[in-house]
Design an enzyme around this catalytic site. Structure first.
Site, PDB file in Angstrom:
ATOM      1  N   VAL A  75      42.315  27.125  41.615  1.00 25.56           N
ATOM      2  CA  VAL A  75      43.105  26.597  42.737  1.00 25.56           C
ATOM      3  C   VAL A  75      43.480  27.777  43.629  1.00 25.56           C
ATOM      4  O   VAL A  75      43.897  28.832  43.141  1.00 25.56           O
ATOM      5  CB  VAL A  75      44.361  25.866  42.222  1.00 25.56           C
ATOM      6  CG1 VAL A  75      45.223  25.375  43.382  1.00 25.56           C
ATOM      7  CG2 VAL A  75      43.956  24.701  41.326  1.00 25.56           C
ATOM      8  N   TYR A  81      55.776  31.257  34.861  1.00 22.58           N
ATOM      9  CA  TYR A  81      55.855  31.479  36.304  1.00 22.58           C
ATOM     10  C   TYR A  81      54.782  30.600  36.968  1.00 22.58           C
ATOM     11  O   TYR A  81      53.898  31.058  37.668  1.00 22.58           O
ATOM     12  CB  TYR A  81      55.690  32.955  36.673  1.00 22.58           C
ATOM     13  CG  TYR A  81      56.450  33.312  37.936  1.00 22.58           C
ATOM     14  CD1 TYR A  81      57.834  33.381  37.925  1.00 22.58           C
ATOM     15  CD2 TYR A  81      55.778  33.538  39.135  1.00 22.58           C
ATOM     16  CE1 TYR A  81      58.542  33.672  39.083  1.00 22.58           C
ATOM     17  CE2 TYR A  81      56.474  33.829  40.296  1.00 22.58           C
ATOM     18  CZ  TYR A  81      57.853  33.900  40.254  1.00 22.58           C
ATOM     19  OH  TYR A  81      58.557  34.179  41.391  1.00 22.58           O
ATOM     20  N   GLY A 140      41.540  27.942  32.725  1.00 20.05           N
ATOM     21  CA  GLY A 140      41.087  28.025  34.111  1.00 20.05           C
ATOM     22  C   GLY A 140      39.883  28.945  34.270  1.00 20.05           C
ATOM     23  O   GLY A 140      39.780  29.967  33.592  1.00 20.05           O
ATOM     24  N   SER A 146      50.243  34.140  39.042  1.00 17.62           N
ATOM     25  CA  SER A 146      51.656  34.505  38.932  1.00 17.62           C
ATOM     26  C   SER A 146      51.878  35.891  39.544  1.00 17.62           C
ATOM     27  O   SER A 146      52.941  36.169  40.104  1.00 17.62           O
ATOM     28  CB  SER A 146      52.084  34.506  37.465  1.00 17.62           C
ATOM     29  OG  SER A 146      51.744  33.270  36.875  1.00 17.62           O
ATOM     30  N   MET A 177      51.323  31.783  30.566  1.00 17.14           N
ATOM     31  CA  MET A 177      52.343  32.830  30.451  1.00 17.14           C
ATOM     32  C   MET A 177      53.503  32.540  31.409  1.00 17.14           C
ATOM     33  O   MET A 177      54.324  33.421  31.692  1.00 17.14           O
ATOM     34  CB  MET A 177      51.744  34.200  30.748  1.00 17.14           C
ATOM     35  CG  MET A 177      50.661  34.575  29.727  1.00 17.14           C
ATOM     36  SD  MET A 177      50.419  36.343  29.536  1.00 17.14           S
ATOM     37  CE  MET A 177      49.935  36.805  31.175  1.00 17.14           C
ATOM     38  N   HIS A 225      48.175  26.251  37.289  1.00 19.50           N
ATOM     39  CA  HIS A 225      48.598  25.794  35.969  1.00 19.50           C
ATOM     40  C   HIS A 225      48.759  24.271  35.955  1.00 19.50           C
ATOM     41  O   HIS A 225      48.323  23.594  35.021  1.00 19.50           O
ATOM     42  CB  HIS A 225      49.959  26.399  35.597  1.00 19.50           C
ATOM     43  CG  HIS A 225      49.965  27.899  35.472  1.00 19.50           C
ATOM     44  ND1 HIS A 225      50.662  28.710  36.331  1.00 19.50           N
ATOM     45  CD2 HIS A 225      49.374  28.727  34.576  1.00 19.50           C
ATOM     46  CE1 HIS A 225      50.516  29.973  35.966  1.00 19.50           C
ATOM     47  NE2 HIS A 225      49.733  30.018  34.912  1.00 19.50           N
ATOM     48  N   GLN A 235      37.709  35.663  30.169  1.00 20.90           N
ATOM     49  CA  GLN A 235      38.579  35.138  29.113  1.00 20.90           C
ATOM     50  C   GLN A 235      38.058  33.786  28.625  1.00 20.90           C
ATOM     51  O   GLN A 235      37.960  33.540  27.416  1.00 20.90           O
ATOM     52  CB  GLN A 235      39.995  34.999  29.677  1.00 20.90           C
ATOM     53  CG  GLN A 235      40.936  34.154  28.852  1.00 20.90           C
ATOM     54  CD  GLN A 235      42.330  34.112  29.456  1.00 20.90           C
ATOM     55  OE1 GLN A 235      43.021  35.109  29.438  1.00 20.90           O
ATOM     56  NE2 GLN A 235      42.740  32.966  29.973  1.00 20.90           N
ATOM     57  N   LYS A 272      39.511  30.713  36.737  1.00 22.16           N
ATOM     58  CA  LYS A 272      40.044  31.911  37.385  1.00 22.16           C
ATOM     59  C   LYS A 272      39.853  33.131  36.490  1.00 22.16           C
ATOM     60  O   LYS A 272      39.546  34.218  36.957  1.00 22.16           O
ATOM     61  CB  LYS A 272      41.528  31.667  37.689  1.00 22.16           C
ATOM     62  CG  LYS A 272      42.403  32.874  37.873  1.00 22.16           C
ATOM     63  CD  LYS A 272      42.177  33.522  39.207  1.00 22.16           C
ATOM     64  CE  LYS A 272      43.205  34.560  39.577  1.00 22.16           C
ATOM     65  NZ  LYS A 272      43.692  35.405  38.520  1.00 22.16           N
TER      66      LYS A 272
HETATM   67  P1  AMP Z   1      48.253  32.654  32.846  1.00 25.27           P
HETATM   68  O1  AMP Z   1      49.605  32.012  32.893  1.00 25.27           O
HETATM   69  O2  AMP Z   1      47.964  33.541  34.009  1.00 25.27           O
HETATM   70  O3  AMP Z   1      47.933  33.271  31.508  1.00 25.27           O
HETATM   71  O4  AMP Z   1      47.213  31.461  33.012  1.00 25.27           O
HETATM   72  C1  AMP Z   1      47.249  30.331  32.178  1.00 25.27           C
HETATM   73  C2  AMP Z   1      46.025  29.485  32.438  1.00 25.27           C
HETATM   74  O5  AMP Z   1      45.994  29.097  33.818  1.00 25.27           O
HETATM   75  C3  AMP Z   1      44.709  30.232  32.177  1.00 25.27           C
HETATM   76  O6  AMP Z   1      43.782  29.320  31.574  1.00 25.27           O
HETATM   77  C4  AMP Z   1      44.264  30.621  33.555  1.00 25.27           C
HETATM   78  O7  AMP Z   1      42.868  30.785  33.669  1.00 25.27           O
HETATM   79  C5  AMP Z   1      44.748  29.437  34.363  1.00 25.27           C
HETATM   80  N1  AMP Z   1      44.880  29.767  35.788  1.00 25.27           N
HETATM   81  C6  AMP Z   1      45.509  30.852  36.317  1.00 25.27           C
HETATM   82  N2  AMP Z   1      45.409  30.846  37.659  1.00 25.27           N
HETATM   83  C7  AMP Z   1      44.694  29.733  37.987  1.00 25.27           C
HETATM   84  C8  AMP Z   1      44.246  29.164  39.225  1.00 25.27           C
HETATM   85  N3  AMP Z   1      44.503  29.745  40.388  1.00 25.27           N
HETATM   86  N4  AMP Z   1      43.537  28.017  39.185  1.00 25.27           N
HETATM   87  C9  AMP Z   1      43.270  27.417  37.999  1.00 25.27           C
HETATM   88  N5  AMP Z   1      43.654  27.894  36.797  1.00 25.27           N
HETATM   89  C10 AMP Z   1      44.366  29.043  36.789  1.00 25.27           C
END
Ligand code: AMP
Length: 285
Positions: free
Chosen positions: A176, A32, A147, A186, A30, A37, A153, A149
């Site tokens: 991370v 940012y 991730g 984000s 998403m 990421h 999901q 994280k």
């Molecule tokens: P988002 O942009 O928050 O929807 O996340 C996009 C992808 O990045 C998803 O697969 C998340 O699980 C992963 N993600 C978000 N934060 C982290 C993190 N701190 N470490 C590893 N992967 C992450």
């Protein structure tokens, strides 16, 4: 890096890549972007030849009153970061492109999607699974990277891939963290000053539970109590849930007898943070 904004052009672009015999890797985001990421993009690179990153803030996974409008956005910076990672295609459709007027078909899961995050955020996982299915059909990746994280999901995406027979390998990347343990997100941009410092209580609580579990404390009630104590030591923390689930089924456990996951969601004012950690035990299952 090529930027693609329509589903039709995306499907057309990957057809040429498939004809070249290349493996396509997809990293949905998403935007940012942060190191979490970028670590997934590097992981995708290890599993595929042609990397597509998607950038789409999906309105369907935000509930009424949630932070869709104020979700942090900086597409120019994201593009620079993706170019530096040598991403081949950035797929960034508009909301109207993803959800044409009259869009009515959704992907739902009827069990785990209603627990934990799903209980706190009704409809969230229907939005997530629907957009991920649509991204899969637009990009047709051989491998998609997510991730840990967002553990629930990830579990639900694996379930969808199995139940709907998507011919896609799901690869997961470790969380991370910032130097103080806070999982990168984000939404961390919302945290300022003393509250940012307090936010390290999530990972502190998880590490404490993981340590106690490894030392032989397998009672989930007592592990959750310790996590609650560590979290509430931060004066502005408001616990949404603290849970320990079986890693295979995502069902809550009373005793940790095999691979398990500790999870929590905590609010600091209007900002809601989630994190999780694996619990290991030496006991035979
Ligand atoms: P988002 O942009 O928050 O929807 O996340 C996009 C992808 O990045 C998803 O697969 C998340 O699980 C992963 N993600 C978000 N934060 C982290 C993190 N701190 N470490 C590893 N992967 C992450």
């Amino acid at each position: 890096m090529q930027t693609v904004e329509t589903i039709r052009n995306m499907q057309h672009r990957v057809r040429a890549v498939q004809c070249d015999g290349k493996r396509i890797g997809l990293v949905p985001t998403m935007g940012y972007l942060h190191e979490g990421h970028l670590s997934l993009i590097r992981l995708a690179r290890a599993h595929a030849d042609f990397i597509v990153a998607s950038l789409f803030v999906n309105p369907k996974q935000f509930g009424p009153g949630e932070d869709f409008d104020r979700y942090p956005r900086d597409p120019a910076r994201d593009i620079c970061l993706l170019e530096a990672e040598q991403v081949d295609v950035l797929f960034c459709p508009s909301t109207e492109e993803m959800y044409a007027p009259g869009h009515q078909v959704y992907v739902t899961e009827s069990d785990v999607s209603h627990t934990l995050e799903g209980e706190s955020r009704p409809g969230h996982f229907e939005g997530v699974l629907t957009v991920v299915a649509k991204l899969f059909l637009a990009v047709q990746p051989d491998v998609a990277v997510f991730g840990r994280k967002d553990a629930q999901q990830l579990w639900l995406i694996r379930k969808m891939v199995r139940d709907l027979n998507f011919p896609i390998e799901v690869v997961e990347g470790p969380t991370v963290r910032e130097p103080d343990g806070l999982a990168m997100s984000s939404r961390n941009a919302y945290l300022k000053g003393a509250v940012r410092e307090q936010a390290a209580c999530l990972s502190r609580a998880l590490r404490e539970a993981a340590r106690l579990c490894a030392e032989g404390e397998h009672n989930a009630y007592r592990l959750r109590k310790v996590m609650m104590d560590v979290t509430t030591a931060a004066p502005d923390a408001r616990i949404d849930y603290i849970a320990i689930v079986d890693r295979e089924t995502f069902a809550p456990v009373t005793m940790v007898r095999g691979p398990a996951l500790a999870l929590l969601a905590v609010r600091f004012g209007a900002t809601r943070l989630i994190d999780n950690m694996e619990l290991e035990t030496e006991d035979p299952a």
